[in-house]
Design a protein around this motif. Structure first.
Motif, PDB file in Angstrom:
ATOM      1  N   ILE A 137      20.240  -4.066 -23.202  1.00 34.89           N
ATOM      2  CA  ILE A 137      19.339  -5.225 -23.091  1.00 34.89           C
ATOM      3  C   ILE A 137      19.672  -6.033 -21.841  1.00 34.89           C
ATOM      4  CG2 ILE A 137      18.686  -7.419 -24.179  1.00 34.89           C
ATOM      5  CD1 ILE A 137      18.889  -6.025 -26.886  1.00 34.89           C
ATOM      6  N   LEU A 138      20.963  -6.173 -21.549  1.00 32.77           N
ATOM      7  CA  LEU A 138      21.359  -6.888 -20.324  1.00 32.77           C
ATOM      8  C   LEU A 138      20.846  -6.157 -19.083  1.00 32.77           C
ATOM      9  CD1 LEU A 138      25.005  -8.269 -20.699  1.00 32.77           C
ATOM     10  CD2 LEU A 138      22.930  -9.540 -20.101  1.00 32.77           C
ATOM     11  N   GLU A 139      20.922  -4.842 -19.112  1.00 36.43           N
ATOM     12  CA  GLU A 139      20.432  -4.054 -17.963  1.00 36.43           C
ATOM     13  C   GLU A 139      18.926  -4.226 -17.790  1.00 36.43           C
ATOM     14  OE1 GLU A 139      21.706  -0.108 -18.770  1.00 36.43           O
ATOM     15  OE2 GLU A 139      23.762  -0.433 -18.058  1.00 36.43           O
ATOM     16  N   LYS A 140      18.232  -4.333 -18.882  1.00 38.83           N
ATOM     17  CA  LYS A 140      16.776  -4.477 -18.833  1.00 38.83           C
ATOM     18  C   LYS A 140      16.363  -5.824 -18.255  1.00 38.83           C
ATOM     19  CE  LYS A 140      12.706  -4.584 -21.877  1.00 38.83           C
ATOM     20  NZ  LYS A 140      12.232  -4.420 -23.278  1.00 38.83           N
ATOM     21  N   PRO A 144      21.296 -12.991 -19.586  1.00 36.71           N
ATOM     22  CA  PRO A 144      20.961 -13.391 -20.963  1.00 36.71           C
ATOM     23  C   PRO A 144      19.804 -14.407 -21.018  1.00 36.71           C
ATOM     24  CG  PRO A 144      23.000 -14.447 -20.291  1.00 36.71           C
ATOM     25  CD  PRO A 144      22.625 -13.502 -19.181  1.00 36.71           C
ATOM     26  N   THR A 145      18.609 -13.953 -20.655  1.00 38.91           N
ATOM     27  CA  THR A 145      17.414 -14.803 -20.711  1.00 38.91           C
ATOM     28  C   THR A 145      16.997 -15.002 -22.170  1.00 38.91           C
ATOM     29  OG1 THR A 145      15.918 -12.909 -20.623  1.00 38.91           O
ATOM     30  CG2 THR A 145      16.624 -13.856 -18.509  1.00 38.91           C
ATOM     31  N   PRO A 146      16.165 -15.983 -22.447  1.00 37.90           N
ATOM     32  CA  PRO A 146      15.661 -16.149 -23.819  1.00 37.90           C
ATOM     33  C   PRO A 146      15.002 -14.878 -24.349  1.00 37.90           C
ATOM     34  CG  PRO A 146      15.197 -18.120 -22.549  1.00 37.90           C
ATOM     35  CD  PRO A 146      15.744 -17.116 -21.581  1.00 37.90           C
ATOM     36  N   GLU A 147      14.230 -14.209 -23.485  1.00 35.53           N
ATOM     37  CA  GLU A 147      13.574 -12.965 -23.905  1.00 35.53           C
ATOM     38  C   GLU A 147      14.609 -11.906 -24.306  1.00 35.53           C
ATOM     39  OE1 GLU A 147      10.865 -15.264 -21.351  1.00 35.53           O
ATOM     40  OE2 GLU A 147      12.933 -14.592 -21.109  1.00 35.53           O
ATOM     41  N   ALA A 148      15.691 -11.815 -23.516  1.00 33.55           N
ATOM     42  CA  ALA A 148      16.742 -10.847 -23.805  1.00 33.55           C
ATOM     43  C   ALA A 148      17.435 -11.163 -25.130  1.00 33.55           C
ATOM     44  CB  ALA A 148      17.768 -10.832 -22.672  1.00 33.55           C
ATOM     45  N   MET A 149      17.699 -12.433 -25.378  1.00 27.67           N
ATOM     46  CA  MET A 149      18.405 -12.821 -26.596  1.00 27.67           C
ATOM     47  C   MET A 149      17.554 -12.585 -27.837  1.00 27.67           C
ATOM     48  SD  MET A 149      20.297 -16.167 -24.997  1.00 27.67           S
ATOM     49  CE  MET A 149      21.049 -16.775 -26.484  1.00 27.67           C
TER      50      MET A 149
END
Length: 347
Positions: A137-140, A144-149
């Motif tokens: 998810i971090l690679e994507k 750590p954006t809100p979308e990622a979290m």
């Protein structure tokens, strides 16, 4: 109006039409059972409705039974990585487990936790923060954006859903207030699981309360959130007091006094600051839905606070007791607090 599903938690509920539940966490070393029990009792006495404690190893499972025997509020075991601790806590009668399914290894381990929690009716809280994101998810997202979290939270939920488990509560915390708000806004649109609100690592008492009030309060006023924790680098009971103050400030807790007091000015001739603090402390255990005013002078006091059920307005070494704007009597300054509380008792 909140649209989340209603989940049973011990002797209470989270989500749906349930009241917002206030949580805190023990900060005593897990090895200190006596100290942990004592702190849990203090938290319950302060009004805490859900108590969480860390279970870092197998020895810490010994906390479950003595704390359950000492308090009546639901208990949450906070577990990282070791699924056997989750199984052990469930077997000992824990009310809720906080664990991230993606961190406990193979699918058979996730299934084992989901199965025992399904069997015993134990909800699981998935807790995501900026430091817990999965590598893919971090690679994507790159950071750590809100979308990622939120995607991380949904990923963990999907691992449980695979085994027909949906008794889930989700928290997506950040130490950045704006990020935290955006995370929960996105999560609210993505799922109907109850949301546990909090600004993590909020800081010491003063700044921690400010950040939590902005983050938690702004979401609750828009119907987002089902249970809250005010995280403070302080005594856990202070977290409970702060959480209830947030709920009172936005009208979500009304079974208690609502204190208003003026900021003082050059007209004030009594120790209003000290008096207001004493009134606040004396009212802490009161369950009456009343408005109490502590005002600095008779010029503005009864007028500005005419909606108060009872109040005091300072004079020169004295003060007035008033009710709904009508003056009842004049009282010496040293007797103001006791006389006010006598009137509160009459209401």
């Amino acid at each position: 109006m909140r649209h989340t599903k209603k989940i049973k938690l011990g002797n209470t509920f989270i989500g749906g039409d349930s009241p917002i539940l206030v949580q805190s966490m023990l900060n005593i070393p897990a090895s200190d059972i006596e100290g942990s029990v004592k702190q849990a009792v203090a938290l319950e006495k302060a009004g805490c409705q859900v108590i969480r404690f860390a279970v870092p190893d197998e020895n810490a499972l010994s906390l479950v039974e003595p704390i359950k025997n000492a308090v009546s509020v639901p208990l949450v075991a906070d577990i990282h990585f070791d699924y056997k601790l989750a199984l052990g806590a469930a077997e000992r009668g824990i009310d809720k487990i906080r664990i991230n399914p993606g961190n406990i290894g193979s699918e058979d381990r996730v299934k084992a936790v989901a199965d025992i929690c399904n069997q015993k009716g134990i909800p699981i809280r998935i807790g995501v923060n900026s430091g817990s994101l999965e590598k893919h998810i971090l690679e994507k997202y790159g950071s750590p954006t809100p979308e990622a979290m939120v995607e991380s939270a949904m990923y963990h939920a999907s691992l449980l859903e695979k085994f027909d488990f949906d008794n889930i509560v989700i928290s997506i915390k950040s130490s950045n207030v704006n990020t935290m708000i955006e995370c929960y806004e996105l999560a609210d649109k993505r799922c109907d699981y109850p949301l546990h609100l909090g600004v993590t690592e909020a800081g010491t008492k003063r700044m921690g309360i400010i950040k939590s009030s902005v983050g938690i309060g702004s979401l609750l006023t828009r119907g987002i959130g089902d249970t809250i924790r005010v995280s403070l680098t302080d005594e856990p009971v202070e977290e409970v007091y702060a959480a209830f103050d947030i709920l009172k400030a936005i009208g979500l807790k009304t079974d208690c006094p609502y204190l208003i007091s003026c900021p003082t000015c050059g007209r004030t001739k009594i120790d209003l600051v000290g008096l207001a603090k004493q009134v606040e402390e004396r009212l802490r255990g009161c369950k009456k839905p009343i408005k109490v005013a502590v005002m600095g002078c008779i010029v503005n006091g009864p007028g500005e606070a005419r909606e108060a059920d009872i109040g005091i307005a300072g004079g020169d070494g004295c003060g007035l007791i008033f009710k709904k704007g009508e003056i009842l009597r004049k009282v010496d300054e040293k007797d103001l607090l006791d006389e006010l509380m006598k009137e509160v008792d009459k209401l």
